[in-house]
Design a protein around this motif. Structure first.
Motif, PDB file in Angstrom:
ATOM      1  N   PHE A 139      -7.224 -54.322 -28.621  1.00 22.79           N
ATOM      2  CA  PHE A 139      -6.126 -55.235 -28.960  1.00 22.79           C
ATOM      3  C   PHE A 139      -5.807 -55.282 -30.454  1.00 22.79           C
ATOM      4  CE2 PHE A 139      -7.354 -56.685 -24.769  1.00 22.79           C
ATOM      5  CZ  PHE A 139      -6.134 -56.984 -24.192  1.00 22.79           C
ATOM      6  N   GLY A 140      -6.587 -54.587 -31.273  1.00 26.20           N
ATOM      7  CA  GLY A 140      -6.321 -54.599 -32.713  1.00 26.20           C
ATOM      8  C   GLY A 140      -6.535 -55.946 -33.351  1.00 26.20           C
ATOM      9  N   VAL A 141      -7.553 -56.674 -32.879  1.00 30.49           N
ATOM     10  CA  VAL A 141      -7.872 -57.994 -33.425  1.00 30.49           C
ATOM     11  C   VAL A 141      -9.286 -57.954 -33.992  1.00 30.49           C
ATOM     12  CG1 VAL A 141      -6.361 -59.182 -31.792  1.00 30.49           C
ATOM     13  CG2 VAL A 141      -8.769 -58.889 -31.226  1.00 30.49           C
ATOM     14  N   ARG A 142      -9.628 -59.000 -34.731  1.00 28.14           N
ATOM     15  CA  ARG A 142     -10.994 -59.158 -35.238  1.00 28.14           C
ATOM     16  C   ARG A 142     -11.475 -60.542 -34.830  1.00 28.14           C
ATOM     17  NH1 ARG A 142     -14.115 -55.197 -37.132  1.00 28.14           N
ATOM     18  NH2 ARG A 142     -15.223 -56.768 -38.275  1.00 28.14           N
ATOM     19  N   PHE A 143     -12.647 -60.584 -34.227  1.00 32.00           N
ATOM     20  CA  PHE A 143     -13.273 -61.864 -33.896  1.00 32.00           C
ATOM     21  C   PHE A 143     -14.154 -62.286 -35.067  1.00 32.00           C
ATOM     22  CE2 PHE A 143     -12.856 -59.889 -29.603  1.00 32.00           C
ATOM     23  CZ  PHE A 143     -11.984 -60.815 -29.065  1.00 32.00           C
ATOM     24  N   SER A 144     -14.128 -63.574 -35.378  1.00 31.91           N
ATOM     25  CA  SER A 144     -15.064 -64.085 -36.379  1.00 31.91           C
ATOM     26  C   SER A 144     -16.458 -64.088 -35.738  1.00 31.91           C
ATOM     27  CB  SER A 144     -14.679 -65.506 -36.796  1.00 31.91           C
ATOM     28  OG  SER A 144     -14.884 -66.410 -35.713  1.00 31.91           O
ATOM     29  N   ASP A 145     -17.489 -64.215 -36.563  1.00 34.73           N
ATOM     30  CA  ASP A 145     -18.852 -64.269 -36.023  1.00 34.73           C
ATOM     31  C   ASP A 145     -18.976 -65.398 -35.007  1.00 34.73           C
ATOM     32  OD1 ASP A 145     -19.586 -62.119 -37.567  1.00 34.73           O
ATOM     33  OD2 ASP A 145     -20.582 -63.334 -39.114  1.00 34.73           O
ATOM     34  N   GLU A 146     -18.354 -66.530 -35.307  1.00 35.12           N
ATOM     35  CA  GLU A 146     -18.405 -67.680 -34.398  1.00 35.12           C
ATOM     36  C   GLU A 146     -17.696 -67.378 -33.081  1.00 35.12           C
ATOM     37  OE1 GLU A 146     -16.330 -71.986 -34.194  1.00 35.12           O
ATOM     38  OE2 GLU A 146     -17.440 -71.576 -36.044  1.00 35.12           O
ATOM     39  N   GLN A 147     -16.557 -66.718 -33.157  1.00 32.48           N
ATOM     40  CA  GLN A 147     -15.793 -66.414 -31.949  1.00 32.48           C
ATOM     41  C   GLN A 147     -16.519 -65.452 -31.020  1.00 32.48           C
ATOM     42  OE1 GLN A 147     -12.220 -65.127 -33.957  1.00 32.48           O
ATOM     43  NE2 GLN A 147     -11.055 -66.756 -32.942  1.00 32.48           N
ATOM     44  N   LEU A 148     -17.374 -64.605 -31.561  1.00 37.95           N
ATOM     45  CA  LEU A 148     -18.078 -63.641 -30.712  1.00 37.95           C
ATOM     46  C   LEU A 148     -18.843 -64.321 -29.584  1.00 37.95           C
ATOM     47  CD1 LEU A 148     -19.405 -61.070 -33.321  1.00 37.95           C
ATOM     48  CD2 LEU A 148     -17.624 -60.702 -31.612  1.00 37.95           C
ATOM     49  N   THR A 149     -19.240 -65.566 -29.801  1.00 32.52           N
ATOM     50  CA  THR A 149     -20.020 -66.269 -28.777  1.00 32.52           C
ATOM     51  C   THR A 149     -19.434 -67.617 -28.362  1.00 32.52           C
ATOM     52  OG1 THR A 149     -21.424 -67.268 -30.483  1.00 32.52           O
ATOM     53  CG2 THR A 149     -22.192 -65.198 -29.508  1.00 32.52           C
ATOM     54  N   PHE A 182     -16.226 -68.383 -26.910  1.00 28.69           N
ATOM     55  CA  PHE A 182     -15.266 -68.539 -25.817  1.00 28.69           C
ATOM     56  C   PHE A 182     -15.989 -69.061 -24.576  1.00 28.69           C
ATOM     57  CE2 PHE A 182     -13.270 -65.234 -28.483  1.00 28.69           C
ATOM     58  CZ  PHE A 182     -12.065 -65.872 -28.744  1.00 28.69           C
ATOM     59  N   GLN A 183     -15.436 -70.104 -23.974  1.00 33.64           N
ATOM     60  CA  GLN A 183     -16.077 -70.745 -22.839  1.00 33.64           C
ATOM     61  C   GLN A 183     -15.936 -69.962 -21.540  1.00 33.64           C
ATOM     62  OE1 GLN A 183     -17.972 -73.634 -23.106  1.00 33.64           O
ATOM     63  NE2 GLN A 183     -17.698 -73.125 -25.251  1.00 33.64           N
ATOM     64  N   ASP A 184     -14.822 -69.239 -21.403  1.00 35.23           N
ATOM     65  CA  ASP A 184     -14.567 -68.471 -20.183  1.00 35.23           C
ATOM     66  C   ASP A 184     -13.521 -67.398 -20.468  1.00 35.23           C
ATOM     67  OD1 ASP A 184     -12.061 -69.823 -20.151  1.00 35.23           O
ATOM     68  OD2 ASP A 184     -12.841 -71.352 -18.786  1.00 35.23           O
ATOM     69  N   VAL A 185     -13.243 -66.586 -19.486  1.00 34.83           N
ATOM     70  CA  VAL A 185     -12.292 -65.488 -19.648  1.00 34.83           C
ATOM     71  C   VAL A 185     -10.894 -66.008 -19.973  1.00 34.83           C
ATOM     72  CG1 VAL A 185     -11.116 -63.623 -18.388  1.00 34.83           C
ATOM     73  CG2 VAL A 185     -13.604 -63.820 -18.298  1.00 34.83           C
ATOM     74  N   GLY A 186     -10.517 -67.142 -19.417  1.00 32.75           N
ATOM     75  CA  GLY A 186      -9.198 -67.713 -19.688  1.00 32.75           C
ATOM     76  C   GLY A 186      -9.002 -68.023 -21.164  1.00 32.75           C
ATOM     77  N   GLU A 187     -10.009 -68.600 -21.786  1.00 35.02           N
ATOM     78  CA  GLU A 187      -9.920 -68.912 -23.215  1.00 35.02           C
ATOM     79  C   GLU A 187      -9.831 -67.622 -24.034  1.00 35.02           C
ATOM     80  OE1 GLU A 187     -12.516 -71.302 -26.548  1.00 35.02           O
ATOM     81  OE2 GLU A 187     -12.787 -71.852 -24.443  1.00 35.02           O
ATOM     82  N   LEU A 188     -10.597 -66.628 -23.659  1.00 32.55           N
ATOM     83  CA  LEU A 188     -10.565 -65.322 -24.324  1.00 32.55           C
ATOM     84  C   LEU A 188      -9.190 -64.666 -24.145  1.00 32.55           C
ATOM     85  CD1 LEU A 188     -11.920 -62.968 -25.805  1.00 32.55           C
ATOM     86  CD2 LEU A 188     -12.889 -62.274 -23.589  1.00 32.55           C
ATOM     87  N   ARG A 189      -8.662 -64.702 -22.939  1.00 35.95           N
ATOM     88  CA  ARG A 189      -7.347 -64.106 -22.652  1.00 35.95           C
ATOM     89  C   ARG A 189      -6.256 -64.777 -23.479  1.00 35.95           C
ATOM     90  NH1 ARG A 189      -3.465 -65.991 -20.032  1.00 35.95           N
ATOM     91  NH2 ARG A 189      -4.699 -67.467 -18.848  1.00 35.95           N
ATOM     92  N   ARG A 190      -6.278 -66.105 -23.550  1.00 34.12           N
ATOM     93  CA  ARG A 190      -5.255 -66.825 -24.313  1.00 34.12           C
ATOM     94  C   ARG A 190      -5.330 -66.447 -25.800  1.00 34.12           C
ATOM     95  NH1 ARG A 190      -6.712 -70.432 -20.373  1.00 34.12           N
ATOM     96  NH2 ARG A 190      -8.289 -71.468 -21.653  1.00 34.12           N
ATOM     97  N   PHE A 191      -6.539 -66.304 -26.330  1.00 38.51           N
ATOM     98  CA  PHE A 191      -6.688 -65.880 -27.721  1.00 38.51           C
ATOM     99  C   PHE A 191      -6.088 -64.484 -27.916  1.00 38.51           C
ATOM    100  CE2 PHE A 191      -8.996 -63.307 -30.789  1.00 38.51           C
ATOM    101  CZ  PHE A 191      -8.767 -64.020 -31.953  1.00 38.51           C
ATOM    102  N   LEU A 192      -6.450 -63.553 -27.035  1.00 39.40           N
ATOM    103  CA  LEU A 192      -5.949 -62.186 -27.175  1.00 39.40           C
ATOM    104  C   LEU A 192      -4.438 -62.138 -27.050  1.00 39.40           C
ATOM    105  CD1 LEU A 192      -8.671 -60.257 -25.160  1.00 39.40           C
ATOM    106  CD2 LEU A 192      -8.320 -60.228 -27.655  1.00 39.40           C
ATOM    107  N   ALA A 193      -3.885 -62.897 -26.131  1.00 36.81           N
ATOM    108  CA  ALA A 193      -2.431 -62.916 -25.961  1.00 36.81           C
ATOM    109  C   ALA A 193      -1.727 -63.458 -27.198  1.00 36.81           C
ATOM    110  CB  ALA A 193      -2.062 -63.748 -24.738  1.00 36.81           C
ATOM    111  N   SER A 194      -2.307 -64.461 -27.830  1.00 40.83           N
ATOM    112  CA  SER A 194      -1.675 -65.048 -29.017  1.00 40.83           C
ATOM    113  C   SER A 194      -1.843 -64.164 -30.246  1.00 40.83           C
ATOM    114  CB  SER A 194      -2.239 -66.438 -29.290  1.00 40.83           C
ATOM    115  OG  SER A 194      -3.587 -66.363 -29.751  1.00 40.83           O
ATOM    116  N   GLU A 195      -2.957 -63.483 -30.359  1.00 40.71           N
ATOM    117  CA  GLU A 195      -3.226 -62.652 -31.542  1.00 40.71           C
ATOM    118  C   GLU A 195      -2.590 -61.271 -31.449  1.00 40.71           C
ATOM    119  OE1 GLU A 195      -4.919 -63.479 -34.471  1.00 40.71           O
ATOM    120  OE2 GLU A 195      -4.658 -65.480 -33.613  1.00 40.71           O
ATOM    121  N   ALA A 196      -2.563 -60.720 -30.240  1.00 41.48           N
ATOM    122  CA  ALA A 196      -2.064 -59.363 -30.078  1.00 41.48           C
ATOM    123  C   ALA A 196      -0.552 -59.340 -29.898  1.00 41.48           C
ATOM    124  CB  ALA A 196      -2.754 -58.694 -28.880  1.00 41.48           C
TER     125      ALA A 196
END
Length: 78
Positions: free
Chosen positions: A51-61, A63-77
């Motif tokens: 997706f051409g994004v970078r997760f912060s060290d905190e973000q690597l762990t 996200f509570q579930d796939v939905g939260e991860l998906r929403r982040f990727l959709a907003s960043e990408a």
């Protein structure tokens, strides 16, 4: 299924070596065989590349579930 969803599922399938992986918004690591701590890091780095994004060290762990991860990727990408 949106483009983000399709790309996410493909990354998970490739990293986990399982073509049967299905992801729902409420899916967590405990729901997917093989999604352990090492696989998690590989998934996150693979998602960064896909997706051409970078997760912060905190973000690597954090996200509570796939939905939260998906929403982040959709907003960043975009």
């Amino acid at each position: 299924m949106s483009d983000v969803d399709e790309r996410m599922v493909q990354v998970f399938r490739e990293v986990l070596g399982r073509e049967d992986v299905q992801l729902e918004d409420r899916t967590t690591a405990a729901d997917v065989p093989g999604w352990d701590s090492l696989a998690h890091i590989n998934i996150m780095y693979s998602l960064e590349a896909e997706f051409g994004v970078r997760f912060s060290d905190e973000q690597l762990t954090s996200f509570q579930d796939v939905g939260e991860l998906r929403r982040f990727l959709a907003s960043e990408a975009g």
